[in-house]
Motif scaffolding. Structure first.
Motif, short mmCIF file in Angstrom:
data_model
loop_
_atom_site.label_atom_id
_atom_site.label_comp_id
_atom_site.label_asym_id
_atom_site.label_seq_id
_atom_site.Cartn_x
_atom_site.Cartn_y
_atom_site.Cartn_z
N ALA A 1 0.84 -1.21 0.00
CA ALA A 1 0.00 0.00 0.00
C ALA A 1 0.87 1.26 0.00
O ALA A 1 0.55 2.24 -0.68
CB ALA A 1 -0.94 -0.01 1.21
N LEU A 2 1.99 1.21 0.71
CA LEU A 2 2.88 2.37 0.75
C LEU A 2 3.66 2.53 -0.55
O LEU A 2 4.03 3.66 -0.92
CB LEU A 2 3.81 2.30 1.96
N VAL A 3 3.92 1.44 -1.27
CA VAL A 3 4.51 1.56 -2.61
C VAL A 3 3.54 2.31 -3.51
O VAL A 3 3.92 3.22 -4.25
CB VAL A 3 4.85 0.18 -3.21
N PHE A 4 2.27 1.93 -3.44
CA PHE A 4 1.26 2.63 -4.23
C PHE A 4 1.21 4.11 -3.84
O PHE A 4 1.13 4.99 -4.70
CB PHE A 4 -0.12 1.99 -4.04
N MET A 5 1.27 4.39 -2.55
CA MET A 5 1.23 5.78 -2.09
C MET A 5 2.41 6.57 -2.64
O MET A 5 2.25 7.70 -3.11
CB MET A 5 1.22 5.85 -0.56
N ARG A 6 3.60 5.99 -2.60
CA ARG A 6 4.78 6.69 -3.13
C ARG A 6 4.61 6.98 -4.62
O ARG A 6 4.91 8.08 -5.07
CB ARG A 6 6.05 5.85 -2.89
N CYS A 7 4.12 5.99 -5.35
CA CYS A 7 3.92 6.19 -6.79
C CYS A 7 2.88 7.28 -7.06
O CYS A 7 3.07 8.11 -7.95
CB CYS A 7 3.49 4.88 -7.45
N ALA A 8 1.82 7.29 -6.29
CA ALA A 8 0.77 8.31 -6.47
C ALA A 8 1.30 9.70 -6.12
O ALA A 8 1.03 10.67 -6.84
CB ALA A 8 -0.44 7.97 -5.61
N LEU A 9 2.07 9.81 -5.06
CA LEU A 9 2.62 11.11 -4.67
C LEU A 9 3.59 11.66 -5.71
O LEU A 9 3.58 12.85 -6.03
CB LEU A 9 3.31 11.01 -3.30
N VAL A 10 4.42 10.79 -6.27
CA VAL A 10 5.40 11.22 -7.26
C VAL A 10 4.71 11.70 -8.53
O VAL A 10 5.18 12.63 -9.19
CB VAL A 10 6.39 10.07 -7.56
N LEU A 11 3.57 11.12 -8.87
CA LEU A 11 2.88 11.48 -10.11
C LEU A 11 2.06 12.76 -10.01
O LEU A 11 1.56 13.24 -11.03
CB LEU A 11 1.97 10.32 -10.55
#
Length: 154
Positions: free
Chosen positions: A42-52
């Motif tokens: 879930a935190l991998v997804f969060m990092r990807c969403a924040l970067v985008l």
């Protein structure tokens, strides 16, 4: 792509956990592995969403990566500390490997914070490696709860 994969794998881990819920709830290693895998993906997804998110300065992106990776690392370490205390045969190589991946991501984010694009690549590679690491953890979670059926004797 990594974010989409992380969310999909989170769902699959959730299904795998629900199929083996009793075994996972009883065994501290499996329970903490499940917590680490779910929150980690879930935190991998969060990092990807924040970067985008658009319109961010590179320092904002770097800070987001570093903070969320730090949270992920803290959850990872806390889960493994609990599992080690239970003494259920946890391998040190998994702890060291997971720690190195998290630390590499934070170092990459710090390098990117100071304006070096190579830091972003280091962090991105670490995120992908972390996702692969969590896939193996999910596999261990499923296979660790597997109990072969007794073969009938003739």
């Amino acid at each position: 792509m990594v974010g989409t994969g992380a969310v999909t794998l989170t769902g699959l881990v959730f299904v795998a956990m629900s199929l083996n819920l009793k075994d996972i709830a009883v065994d501290a290693t499996h329970r903490n592995r499940a917590i680490n895998t779910l929150t980690g993906l879930a935190l991998v997804f969060m990092r990807c969403a924040l970067v985008l998110m658009g319109g961010q300065h590179h320092r904002s992106v770097a800070a987001e990566l570093c903070v969320v990776a730090g949270i992920s690392f803290a959850i990872f370490v806390k889960g493994y500390q609990k599992a080690i205390r239970s003494g259920n045969g946890l391998r040190v190589t998994r702890i060291v490997g997971g720690s190195l991946v998290h630390l590499t991501e934070m170092i990459g984010a710090a390098v990117f914070f100071f304006g070096y694009i190579a830091g972003l690549y280091i962090a991105a590679i670490a995120i992908v490696a972390n996702t692969c690491y969590m896939i193996t953890a999910a596999w261990l979670l499923v296979m660790g709860t597997f109990k072969p059926e007794a073969q009938p004797t003739s």
